[in-house]
Design an enzyme around this catalytic site. Structure first.
Site, PDB file in Angstrom:
ATOM      1  N   SER A   1       0.411   3.779   7.618  1.00  0.00           N
ATOM      2  CA  SER A   1       0.628   5.196   7.874  1.00  0.00           C
ATOM      3  C   SER A   1      -0.691   5.914   8.091  1.00  0.00           C
ATOM      4  O   SER A   1      -0.728   7.050   8.540  1.00  0.00           O
ATOM      5  CB  SER A   1       1.356   5.830   6.700  1.00  0.00           C
ATOM      6  OG  SER A   1       0.502   5.837   5.575  1.00  0.00           O
TER       7      SER A   1
ATOM      8  N   ASN B   1       0.814  -1.210   0.000  1.00  0.00           N
ATOM      9  CA  ASN B   1       0.000   0.000   0.000  1.00  0.00           C
ATOM     10  C   ASN B   1       0.852   1.266   0.000  1.00  0.00           C
ATOM     11  O   ASN B   1       1.077   1.867  -1.058  1.00  0.00           O
ATOM     12  CB  ASN B   1      -0.945  -0.020   1.211  1.00  0.00           C
ATOM     13  CG  ASN B   1      -2.005   1.063   1.126  1.00  0.00           C
ATOM     14  OD1 ASN B   1      -1.896   1.979   0.330  1.00  0.00           O
ATOM     15  ND2 ASN B   1      -3.018   0.953   1.937  1.00  0.00           N
ATOM     16  N   ASP B   2       1.341   1.671   1.152  1.00  0.00           N
ATOM     17  CA  ASP B   2       2.036   2.958   1.250  1.00  0.00           C
ATOM     18  C   ASP B   2       3.195   3.094   0.265  1.00  0.00           C
ATOM     19  O   ASP B   2       3.453   4.181  -0.235  1.00  0.00           O
ATOM     20  CB  ASP B   2       2.563   3.157   2.674  1.00  0.00           C
ATOM     21  CG  ASP B   2       1.426   3.350   3.660  1.00  0.00           C
ATOM     22  OD1 ASP B   2       0.420   3.971   3.274  1.00  0.00           O
ATOM     23  OD2 ASP B   2       1.536   2.872   4.796  1.00  0.00           O
ATOM     24  N   VAL B   3       3.876   1.982   0.002  1.00  0.00           N
ATOM     25  CA  VAL B   3       5.063   2.049  -0.856  1.00  0.00           C
ATOM     26  C   VAL B   3       4.702   2.295  -2.319  1.00  0.00           C
ATOM     27  O   VAL B   3       5.580   2.433  -3.156  1.00  0.00           O
ATOM     28  CB  VAL B   3       5.908   0.759  -0.749  1.00  0.00           C
ATOM     29  CG1 VAL B   3       6.397   0.593   0.674  1.00  0.00           C
ATOM     30  CG2 VAL B   3       5.127  -0.454  -1.197  1.00  0.00           C
ATOM     31  N   THR B   4       3.384   2.352  -2.622  1.00  0.00           N
ATOM     32  CA  THR B   4       2.960   2.639  -3.999  1.00  0.00           C
ATOM     33  C   THR B   4       2.228   3.972  -4.089  1.00  0.00           C
ATOM     34  O   THR B   4       1.690   4.306  -5.135  1.00  0.00           O
ATOM     35  CB  THR B   4       2.000   1.539  -4.496  1.00  0.00           C
ATOM     36  OG1 THR B   4       0.790   1.592  -3.708  1.00  0.00           O
ATOM     37  CG2 THR B   4       2.599   0.157  -4.382  1.00  0.00           C
TER      38      THR B   4
END
Lengths: 466, 95
Positions: free
Chosen positions: A431, A390-393
């Site tokens: 996050s 999720n967050d890393v994209t």
């Protein structure tokens, strides 16, 4: 045969060199296994040289301890699931910490019996005990969080940092008192306080920050070994401890950089709450203006694509979807589609976690690329398939200066022509930040368990598609 | 051995660690953690010295025994699990 002190020192030197070569081997997967054998040889030489030295005179307890340890360690290593590797590592860190405490305490008793105590030695003993104890209890907490025995959510209360600082100061004060007076009660209080400190230091850190925590505790276990080396005046322990300590420190740095956060920020809090509740994902999605897609839609774009990039995250590990993804990859490759996996440094619960899971599924390592290697490929990629990441994209990291994750390096998934995201629910990542990727016109979400969806993709592709 | 010499060794070893570890490929970071875990089992040397000490009292012997036990779990568990993981990393032309 009894080794002279010089012969023993030379054997330790050989052992230290073998350990350095072992780590050097990890430069490439091809040389890594030999590296591991160098490490084993180094350890065998170190143990052999110690046993043959003049200082070891009784063997009963040693044989029993090594035999039991060998059985337990081998069984653990053979049985552990690859998804559970972070837990195993946390458990092993705790053992190093406890061993360091026991060695320091035992050394104190032995030196006291022999009348060889002095202030410097006792200061070193205290340092060994404090670092070892923090490593132990910190690792136990990390293990509990990873194993789900205690909540992965960060536990915070006001005055926490003040409390930690106070405990640390009092611990050191008792250590100094012990070193100066040889007071047994100071030693015991110091040890107990250090155990408490490891607990209070790690408990506030959220489950999603585990890659940093694992690396940090890895580092502590090294420093604990080095401190033991100082007490025993053993160069091998000092060298090995320093190298392991630095290894963990560098990994912590890499993990923090990959999240665009400072180590201070991770250790002393920030974000890190685990998302709860997953009700009516599809309904929430519609509300938020997100498109949802079926497996057939995704197959339509992927079966004749030139290039597909799969982006795995912790969701893939939880669902154990890697084997189904491997089958899917092979089916696509048979159709002439180029398939690659893209790994973000903090994907998963420990550094390199995804790489091991994909390797376990027999996916060749040349199909698995790191962020910097693969990012230039996204604009010419037909389909990016995000599996439990999720967050890393989240492109907000690049585009939205007001976002909490702004500045974090991300996988440029948003630049692919079509994007499909396999997701269990609309909950944001750890996050707590909404992923802007999902609102792009060329992005659709496939709701479901990563493994079930991946198996669905396999079935659909086998069925001949459309 | 003087404390200063030990400090020299410690600092120089830190530099070795720094340069060697930066060379490790990110795809092998999990095996790296497992391997450093095994290597930090080197505290077993300290454990052997404690429990093998000739005049060790019962307290020290028991502490030594548990230290040997825990460190051996690390040594065996760490190296074997690293080996297991590394055996899974293969190139494409495997079959």
């Amino acid at each position: 045969m009894e080794l002279t002190a010089n012969a023993q020192a030379l054997a330790y030197l050989v052992s230290a060199i073998l350990f350095i070569l072992a780590l050097k081997g990890l430069t490439h997967p091809k040389s890594a296994r030999n590296g591991n054998y160098f490490g084993m040889a180094g350890m065998a030489i170190a143990i052999g040289a110690t046993l043959l030295g003049s200082e070891v005179q009784s063997y009963g307890f040693i044989i029993a301890g090594v035999a039991a340890g060998a059985v337990i360690g081998s069984v653990l290593a053979a049985r552990v699931e690859m998804t559970a590797m972070p837990q195993l590592v946390a458990a092993l860190h705790s053992f190093v910490g406890m061993a360091a405490v026991l060695v320091a305490a035992g050394t104190f008793l032995n030196k006291q019996a022999a009348g060889q105590l002095n202030a410097v030695l006792m200061g070193e003993l205290s340092a060994g005990i404090i670092i070892g104890a923090i490593t132990f209890s910190g690792s136990v907490i990390a293990f509990g969080k990873l194993q789900g025995l205690i909540s992965g959510a960060p536990i915070r209360f006001s005055g926490q940092h003040m409390l930690n600082a106070a405990i640390a100061l009092v611990t050191v004060a008792f250590g100094v008192h012990f070193a100066l007076t040889e007071s047994m009660s100071s030693l015991i209080i110091m040890t107990l306080l250090a155990f408490v400190l490891g607990f209070t230091l790690i408990i506030p850190i959220g489950g999603a920050d585990m890659p940093v925590i694992i690396s940090m505790l890895n580092s502590y276990s090294g420093w604990a070994a080095a401190a033991t080396g100082f007490t025993l005046h053993n160069n091998l322990l000092i060298i090995v401890g320093a190298i392991v300590g630095f290894s963990g420190a560098i990994l912590s740095y890499i993990m923090c950089k990959a999240m665009n956060r400072s180590i201070i920020n991770v250790v002393f809090g920030g974000f890190g709450s685990e998302a709860g509740g997953e009700s009516s994902a599809a309904a929430m999605a519609v509300e938020k203006g997100v498109k949802s897609a079926s497996i057939e839609d995704a197959i339509y774009w992927m079966e004749d694509a030139n290039r597909v990039i799969i982006i795995p995250g912790y969701g893939m590990a939880v669902a154990q979807a890697q084997h189904a993804l491997k089958e899917f990859m092979e089916l696509l490759e048979e159709r002439g589609v180029e398939v690659k996996f893209a790994i973000h440094p903090v994907a998963g619960r420990m550094p390199g976690h995804m790489n091991v899971l994909l390797a376990e599924a027999d996916i060749a390592y040349d199909h698995v690329l790191e962020m910097d290697e693969i990012n230039p490929d996204f604009p010419t990629t037909d389909v990016a398939l995000v599996v439990g990441a999720n967050d890393v994209t989240n492109p907000a990291a690049r585009t939205d200066p007001s976002s909490p994750i702004h500045g974090m390096p991300i996988l440029d998934v948003d630049k692919a022509r079509n994007i499909y995201v396999i997701k269990r629910s609309m909950n944001p990542g750890y996050s707590g930040v909404d992923n802007l990727l999902y609102y792009q016109d060329n992005c659709s979400l496939i709701f479901g368990d990563a493994k079930e969806v991946a198996e669905g993709l396999v079935t659909a592709l086998k069925g001949g598609g459309h | 051995m003087s404390e200063i010499a030990a400090l020299y060794i410690f600092v120089l070893a830190c530099f070795i660690g720094y340069y060697v570890i930066w060379g490790v490929t990110p795809s092998l970071h999990t095996p790296l953690v497992a391997l450093t875990n095994a290597i930090s089992g080197i505290v077993i040397v300290g454990a052997l010295l404690v429990s093998g000490f000739e005049e060790a009292g019962l307290g020290a012997e028991i502490m030594g025994f548990f230290a040997v036990l825990l460190a051996s779990i690390n040594v065996f568990g760490g190296f074997l699990v690293t080996n297991r993981m590394l055996a899974m990393f293969k190139k494409k032309d495997r079959k």
